[in-house]
Design a protein around this motif. Structure first.
Motif, PDB file in Angstrom:
ATOM      1  N   GLN A 152      59.073 -16.149  30.783  1.00  0.00           N
ATOM      2  CA  GLN A 152      58.102 -16.401  31.848  1.00  0.00           C
ATOM      3  C   GLN A 152      57.158 -15.212  32.019  1.00  0.00           C
ATOM      4  OE1 GLN A 152      60.813 -17.202  35.072  1.00  0.00           O
ATOM      5  NE2 GLN A 152      60.972 -19.389  34.589  1.00  0.00           N
ATOM      6  N   THR A 187      65.077 -16.266  29.813  1.00  0.00           N
ATOM      7  CA  THR A 187      64.110 -17.139  30.473  1.00  0.00           C
ATOM      8  C   THR A 187      63.123 -16.330  31.302  1.00  0.00           C
ATOM      9  OG1 THR A 187      65.672 -18.990  30.556  1.00  0.00           O
ATOM     10  CG2 THR A 187      63.829 -19.049  32.099  1.00  0.00           C
ATOM     11  N   THR A 188      63.618 -15.322  32.012  1.00  0.00           N
ATOM     12  CA  THR A 188      62.743 -14.465  32.820  1.00  0.00           C
ATOM     13  C   THR A 188      61.763 -13.703  31.935  1.00  0.00           C
ATOM     14  OG1 THR A 188      64.477 -14.230  34.490  1.00  0.00           O
ATOM     15  CG2 THR A 188      62.682 -12.628  34.536  1.00  0.00           C
ATOM     16  N   SER A 246      54.797 -15.288  29.132  1.00  0.00           N
ATOM     17  CA  SER A 246      54.145 -16.595  28.908  1.00  0.00           C
ATOM     18  C   SER A 246      54.400 -17.103  27.488  1.00  0.00           C
ATOM     19  CB  SER A 246      52.631 -16.502  29.189  1.00  0.00           C
ATOM     20  OG  SER A 246      52.395 -16.153  30.539  1.00  0.00           O
TER      21      SER A 246
END
Length: 296
Positions: free
Chosen positions: A237, A233-234, A240
């Protein structure tokens, strides 16, 4: 102390060299190329020329030093089993050069060698045989030369040793996310990876050299288990791109050869290491380092 370091210009080895020099030790670093030799000299270390394909050239560096730290390893996964056996032979050769001297040899292994499918891995655990897990050849060799009287220590590193310049597992995940347009985990993504910053890992090696304790196996583990889903998930992010789950054939197609590592569930403890050495990690954790360093 004067310490011989193999892999001295590598991601972990260069941090070990810097840590030793900062603490006032002398360092003799292994260099295969002119470029590596120059980097060592600029760092303030002396140079010993040799390469992994010539164990005798490396073992010659043992002369006139007080300790040996072995961090070199050929990470070519296309010939992984062969690299593991080469490491075994090199450790035996280093052991032969150190026999009868009481000077310590510190070798490098990995937490993943003891993958216990979610059970906590401690310093007391013993690796499976190399016939099952090829990378266990390193620890088998270390135990063999220790039985012959060589003062031998094992440092197990986690799946991800992170920091600026990382070229290990996390950059592979970043590369996959860029290529596929999404950052993925498998299933629920609750399998965990342990982690440590390279600068904190380097301190473990230094403390062993300085203290030479009775205990012989140590875990350079800063964070005992980060859910893989959080890592993915990091990364999503940071790039993008969507963060998604993959299962079955989709997971095979996304991860390819790396699926085995992406699915590993290896919570690990460093409690005994901290107690014996007085080691306290101080650097940034993995998820924050992903954002603040140069991973993206």
């Amino acid at each position: 102390m004067r310490v011989f370091v193999t892999g001295a210009t590598g991601f972990v080895g260069s941090a070990v060299v810097a840590e030793l020099l900062q603490a006032g030790h002398e360092v003799l670093g292994l260099a295969r190329t002119d470029e590596a030799a120059t980097a060592l000299q600029q760092a303030g270390a002396a140079v010993h020329r040799g390469n992994l394909q010539d164990p005798d050239s490396i073992a010659a560096g043992v002369a006139n030093v007080d300790a040996v730290i072995h961090t070199a390893f050929n990470h070519d996964f296309s010939r992984y089993a062969a690299s593991c056996e080469e490491d075994r032979q090199l450790i035996h050769r280093l052991g032969a050069a150190l026999a009868g001297t009481n000077r310590p040899l510190i070798v490098t292994s990995g937490i993943g060698v003891l993958n216990k499918s979610g059970q906590l891995i401690t310093e007391q655990d013993v690796t499976p045989p190399a016939s099952v897990m090829p990378r266990a050849a390193t620890e088998e060799a270390a135990r063999a030369i220790a039985a012959q009287g060589v003062r031998t220590y094992i440092v197990r590193l986690p799946h991800t040793v992170h920091g600026r310049g990382d070229h290990g597992f996390v950059p592979i995940l970043v590369g996959l996310a860029k290529e596929k347009g999404a950052s993925a985990w498998i299933g629920e993504g609750q399998n965990v990876w342990p982690a440590v910053h390279r600068l904190d890992a380097a301190v473990v090696y230094r403390l062993i050299v300085e203290q030479q304790p009775e205990k012989t196996v140590f875990h350079a583990v800063q964070e005992g288990g980060i859910p893989f889903r959080q890592i993915a998930t990091t990364i999503g992010q940071g790039l993008s791109v969507p963060a998604v789950t993959k299962n079955g054939v989709e997971a095979e197609q996304y991860f390819g050869w790396f699926k085995h590592f992406a699915a590993m569930d290896c919570p690990a403890s460093s409690e005994q290491t901290r107690q014996v050495l007085g080691w306290e990690p101080r650097e940034t954790g993995l998820l924050k380092d992903l954002v603040s360093s140069d991973y993206f």
